[in-house]
Design an enzyme around this catalytic site. Sequence first.
Site, PDB file in Angstrom:
ATOM      1  N   ASP A  52       0.816  -1.218   0.000  1.00 48.97           N
ATOM      2  CA  ASP A  52       0.000   0.000   0.000  1.00 48.97           C
ATOM      3  C   ASP A  52       0.847   1.265   0.000  1.00 48.97           C
ATOM      4  O   ASP A  52       2.068   1.212   0.179  1.00 48.97           O
ATOM      5  CB  ASP A  52      -0.958  -0.009   1.201  1.00 48.97           C
ATOM      6  N   ASN A 108      -7.243  -2.546  14.550  1.00 53.91           N
ATOM      7  CA  ASN A 108      -8.660  -2.813  14.241  1.00 53.91           C
ATOM      8  C   ASN A 108      -8.827  -4.005  13.295  1.00 53.91           C
ATOM      9  O   ASN A 108      -9.891  -4.217  12.736  1.00 53.91           O
ATOM     10  CB  ASN A 108      -9.332  -1.565  13.659  1.00 53.91           C
ATOM     11  N   HIS A 143      -7.161  -4.527  10.453  1.00 54.44           N
ATOM     12  CA  HIS A 143      -6.944  -4.315   9.018  1.00 54.44           C
ATOM     13  C   HIS A 143      -5.662  -4.982   8.536  1.00 54.44           C
ATOM     14  O   HIS A 143      -4.735  -5.204   9.307  1.00 54.44           O
ATOM     15  CB  HIS A 143      -7.000  -2.826   8.638  1.00 54.44           C
ATOM     16  N   GLU A 176      -9.584  -1.710   5.541  1.00 53.13           N
ATOM     17  CA  GLU A 176     -10.189  -1.425   6.836  1.00 53.13           C
ATOM     18  C   GLU A 176     -11.402  -2.339   7.067  1.00 53.13           C
ATOM     19  O   GLU A 176     -11.911  -2.944   6.124  1.00 53.13           O
ATOM     20  CB  GLU A 176     -10.660   0.042   6.846  1.00 53.13           C
TER      21      GLU A 176
HETATM   22  C1  GLP Z   1      -0.485   0.470   8.559  1.00 53.54           C
HETATM   23  C2  GLP Z   1      -0.134  -0.370   7.331  1.00 53.54           C
HETATM   24  C3  GLP Z   1      -0.299  -1.853   7.570  1.00 53.54           C
HETATM   25  C4  GLP Z   1       0.373  -2.234   8.878  1.00 53.54           C
HETATM   26  C5  GLP Z   1      -0.301  -1.492  10.020  1.00 53.54           C
HETATM   27  C6  GLP Z   1       0.296  -1.824  11.369  1.00 53.54           C
HETATM   28  O1  GLP Z   1      -1.806   0.830   8.625  1.00 53.54           O
HETATM   29  N1  GLP Z   1      -0.884   0.008   6.194  1.00 53.54           N
HETATM   30  O2  GLP Z   1       0.253  -2.570   6.481  1.00 53.54           O
HETATM   31  O3  GLP Z   1       0.277  -3.613   9.070  1.00 53.54           O
HETATM   32  O4  GLP Z   1      -0.159  -0.103   9.798  1.00 53.54           O
HETATM   33  O5  GLP Z   1       1.427  -1.052  11.610  1.00 53.54           O
HETATM   34  P1  GLP Z   1       2.473  -1.322  12.746  1.00 53.54           P
HETATM   35  O6  GLP Z   1       3.286  -2.490  12.295  1.00 53.54           O
HETATM   36  O7  GLP Z   1       3.306  -0.077  12.830  1.00 53.54           O
HETATM   37  O8  GLP Z   1       1.705  -1.590  13.979  1.00 53.54           O
END
Ligand code: GLP
Length: 255
Positions: free
Chosen positions: A67, A136, A138, A143
């Site tokens: 993404d 959440n 995702h 989402e």
């Molecule tokens: C973002 C990314 C996800 C990632 C998530 C969790 O929203 N788009 O791909 O898994 O955050 O991030 P973190 O690893 O910093 O908790």
Amino acid sequence: MLVIIKKNYEEMSSEAAKIIADRIRKKPNLVLGLATGSTPLGLYKELIRMNKEEGLDFSKITTFNLDEYVGLPPSHDQSYHYFMYENFLNHINIDKRFTHIPQGMAKDIDMFCEWYEQRIKEIGGIDIQILGIGANGHIAFNEPGSSLGSRTRIKTLTEKTRKDNARFFKKMNEVPRYAITMGVGTVMDSKEILLLANGESKADAIRAAVEGPVTAMCPASVVQMHREVFVLLDKKAASKLKGDYVDTWEAKIFS
Ligand code: GLP
């Protein structure tokens, strides 16, 4: 689904690196799906070390990122382009022409998304996709409520996700509202999935993803439907799981 619980973040990261390195050694032109976020940083650090010290070769690898924020240029220090080059791609012997990250500045986003899907298909699909998980539930920027069959497209970020990610921006109103993301269906087409999570803040999401019902309200729960998925956790992220996850995975992963 293989649930692997390691003592801490360091052990989780080095185990993840072992799995990816094993796949690269078996298939030097592996197609690797990459994720951003703080979770895979330890994994990337270890892969960089393996590249430098053990000669793990990335020269034939192709990568696809999950993404990117809409509206941030690759030079913006919070763009996922910047993140990936800073934390991984600049430090390994990968051919930059083989790296793909969604273009958050694309003029025609729909056309770009179609091209991205097409490119993944042409190359024969993603061999192993690294995934983090949002608090959440995702995955990528799919989402809660995202169609479980969705493909690469533009998505509106929830307030929860914008708040979770606000720590990286100076002000809340700088946090982007939209992102281009691979769809849940795109992720599910990967031949293998490696879902990583650490820390208490992920324990509820992991419980819902691994042991809850498969539902669009927790997009990560769809991994229960995948045939080759590793859920690699530290103890804190696994703390709300009820199942008895026996450590018999080594034989399976490296066979
Ligand atoms: C973002 C990314 C996800 C990632 C998530 C969790 O929203 N788009 O791909 O898994 O955050 O991030 P973190 O690893 O910093 O908790």
